[in-house]
Scaffold this active site. Structure first.
Site, PDB file in Angstrom:
ATOM      1  N   ASP A  83       0.016   3.636   2.562  1.00  0.00           N
ATOM      2  CA  ASP A  83       0.913   3.055   1.557  1.00  0.00           C
ATOM      3  C   ASP A  83       0.440   3.370   0.144  1.00  0.00           C
ATOM      4  OD1 ASP A  83      -1.318   1.257   1.963  1.00  0.00           O
ATOM      5  OD2 ASP A  83      -0.249  -0.254   0.782  1.00  0.00           O
ATOM      6  N   GLU A 178      -2.444  -1.465   2.700  1.00  0.00           N
ATOM      7  CA  GLU A 178      -3.737  -1.757   2.084  1.00  0.00           C
ATOM      8  C   GLU A 178      -3.571  -2.299   0.687  1.00  0.00           C
ATOM      9  OE1 GLU A 178      -7.477  -0.913  -0.252  1.00  0.00           O
ATOM     10  OE2 GLU A 178      -5.436  -0.286  -0.637  1.00  0.00           O
TER      11      GLU A 178
HETATM   12 ZN   LIG Z   1      -6.567   3.037  -1.978  1.00  0.00          ZN
END
Ligand SMILES: [Zn+2]
Length: 419
Positions: A83, A178
Site C-alpha cells: 500500500d 502498513e
Molecule cells: Zn513504508
C-alpha cells in the site's frame, strides 16, 4: 559477488508504482481498499511464474511464498508492503526514469513549479550518474514500499534461477495496509513460520534499523450539558470550551512533533470533532522508552482531571490504547538478525548505520508478536509526497544485501541448522 540488477529493478518498480494501491484508514475492511488486490494478485502470479512454492493470497490480504532452502540454515522472512500512504494523491502515478542523472535540479512534467534540488536534498547530490526514478509531479511515487517489493521479487527470482546458491528456507510476505498501521494480522507470525525476518522499508543505503517509537493512541471524550441556548443560563455546560481548555493545557512549546527530534517523544493532537454537547479529541503519544510513554499518558490524564475539576457537571473520559512498541525491547535479547544484516552490509563494503525510527514499521508489531524483524534500506527518499525519488543503483545494493544476508546466514548460523 555483487550482481547488477538495475534493469530488472527499474522495470519492476515502474510497473508496480503505476498501480494505485492507496490504503484508507476510514475503511473497516481488510485490506482497507480493494485496489490493493490488483498488485497483490499480480505478485501472486509473478511469484508462481518465477517458480516460488506455497504461493498463496491469504484472506487477510497477504501474498506469501516460499523459496525452499538449498542448505541447512535458519529460515528467514522478507517483507514489504504494497500500500501507499493516504496522505498524498496516489492515483495515476506516472513513474519517470532519469538515466544517468547529471547532478542538477530535477523538474517535473506535470507540475512546472516543482523542483527536486540536490542543494535541498544532499543525498541526491551523491547520486550523480545513477538512474533516478520519480513520479510526474502530481502524485507520490510509491517507492515506499514498492521498492521493497521490487527488491524482494528480484532477489527471489535470482535465488530460484540459481539453485547452486546456498541458502536456508526463505519466506516472502507482501502485506497490505502498513501505512494505516494494520499490516500485521495476528495470524501472520504463525503463517510466516520463520526464525526471524526483515522488512525492506528503509531509506538511504546502509540504514539498518532496530529501534522504533513505542506508540499509544488516546481519545478524550468531553460530555457537556446540552440545553436550548435561550434558556441556558446556569444550566448549559459547553463541551467545546472544555475541550479547548484541555488542548490549551497540553505542552505546545515542547513535546510536540514540531518541536522535537532525535530521541525525544511527543504528545500530538491529531484532531478534534464534535459540538457543544460532546467533543472528541484524538491524540497520539510517542516515545522510545516505556517510562517516557507512560509519563505522556499520565500527563494527558492529569490535564483531563484538572479540567474536569473546574466543571463537575461535565464528564471527561480519557482512553489510551497501545499501538506498537519499540522493537529494541525484544531485539536486544537476541541481536542475531541485526548482527547478520550488519555483517552482510560490511561484506558489501558499506558501513551500517542505525538511526532510531520516529515511527513504526510492520516489524515493530511482528517483533512484539515473536518474529524479530529489523528494517533494511531500499534507497527510497522524500516519501509520501510529490518529491519522492529513488536511485535504481541503491535498489541494486539492497538486493545484493538480501542475497548476501541469506548466504551469510548459512555460513554464520550453523547452530540454527535444521535437518
Ligand atoms: Zn513504508
Amino acid at each position: 559477488m555483487q550482481h547488477d540488477f538495475d534493469r530488472e529493478l527499474e522495470s519492476r518498480l515502474v510497473r508496480y508504482a503505476a498501480i494505485d494501491t492507496q490504503s484508507d484508514e476510514a475503511s473497516p475492511s481488510a485490506p482497507s481498499t480493494e485496489i490493493q488486490l490488483d498488485l497483490l494478485q499480480l505478485l501472486e502470479a509473478e511469484l508462481r511464474e518465477i517458480g516460488a512454492q506455497d504461493v498463496r493470497l491469504t484472506d487477510y490480504g497477504v501474498v506469501m511464498a516460499t523459496i525452499p532452502g538449498t542448505a541447512p540454515g535458519p529460515s528467514i522472512g522478507f517483507l514489504a508492503h504494497v500500500d501507499t500512504a493516504p496522505q498524498f494523491n496516489a492515483t495515476g502515478v506516472k513513474p519517470r526514469v532519469i538515466h544517468g542523472y547529471n547532478g542538477g535540479e530535477i523538474t517535473f512534467p506535470d507540475d512546472p513549479e516543482l523542483r527536486l534540488s540536490p542543494e535541498v536534498f544532499p543525498y541526491l547530490s551523491e547520486k550523480q550518474g545513477h538512474d533516478i526514478i520519480t513520479a510526474s509531479g502530481t502524485t507520490l511515487l510509491g517507492a515506499d514500499d514498492k521498492a521493497g517489493v521490487a527488491i524482494i521479487m528480484t532477489a527471489a527470482r535470482h535465488l530460484l534461477a540459481h539453485p547452486e546458491i546456498l541458502h536456508g528456507p526463505v519466506r516472502i510476505a507482501f502485506t497490505p495496509d502498513e501505512e494505516i498501521g494494520r499490516g500485521v494480522s495476528e495470524a501472520l507470525p504463525a503463517a510466516l513460520g520463520v526464525d526471524f525476518a526483515y522488512t525492506f522499508d528503509g531509506g538511504r543505503v546502509g540504514e539498518i534499523e532496530d529501534e522504533t517509537f513505542s506508540a499509544d493512541a488516546a481519545e478524550v471524550t468531553v460530555t457537556g450539558v446540552s440545553i436550548h441556548p435561550g434558556f441556558a443560563k446556569g444550566k448549559m455546560v459547553n463541551a467545546t470550551h472544555l475541550a479547548a481548555k484541555i488542548v490549551q493545557m497540553l505542552p505546545q512549546a515542547t513535546m510536540t512533533p514540531e518541536t522535537t527530534s532525535g530521541r525525544d517523544g511527543f504528545v500530538h493532537v491529531t484532531d478534534m470533532s464534535g459540538g457543544s454537547s460532546e467533543m472528541k479529541i484524538r491524540l497520539i503519544l510517542r516515545d522510545f522508552e516505556r517510562d517516557g510513554l507512560a509519563a505522556k499518558g499520565a500527563l494527558l490524564r492529569q490535564v483531563c482531571e484538572a479540567v474536569q475539576a473546574t466543571e463537575p457537571r461535565a464528564s471527561i473520559t480519557c482512553e489510551i490504547r497501545a499501538q506498537y512498541r519499540n522493537m529494541r525491547y525484544w531485539l536486544e535479547d537476541d541481536m542475531t538478525p541485526v548482527d547478520l544484516a550488519r555483517n552482510a552490509c560490511r561484506k558489501l563494503g558499506i558501513e551500517p548505520v542505525s538511526i532510531p525510527i520516529r515511527g513504526g514499521t510492520d516489524g515493530s508489531r511482528l517483533t512484539e508478536l515473536g518474529v524479530p524483524t529489523p528494517n533494511l534500506f531500499t534507497g527510497m527518499q522524500n516519501i509520501h509526497g510529490p518529491l519522492e525519488w529513488i536511485s535504481v543503483q541503491d535498489m541494486t545494493v539492497a538486493t545484493n544485501l538480501c542475497l548476501t544476508l541469506t548466504g551469510l546466514a548459512v555460513e554464520a548460523l550453523p547452530a540454527k541448522a535444521q535437518p
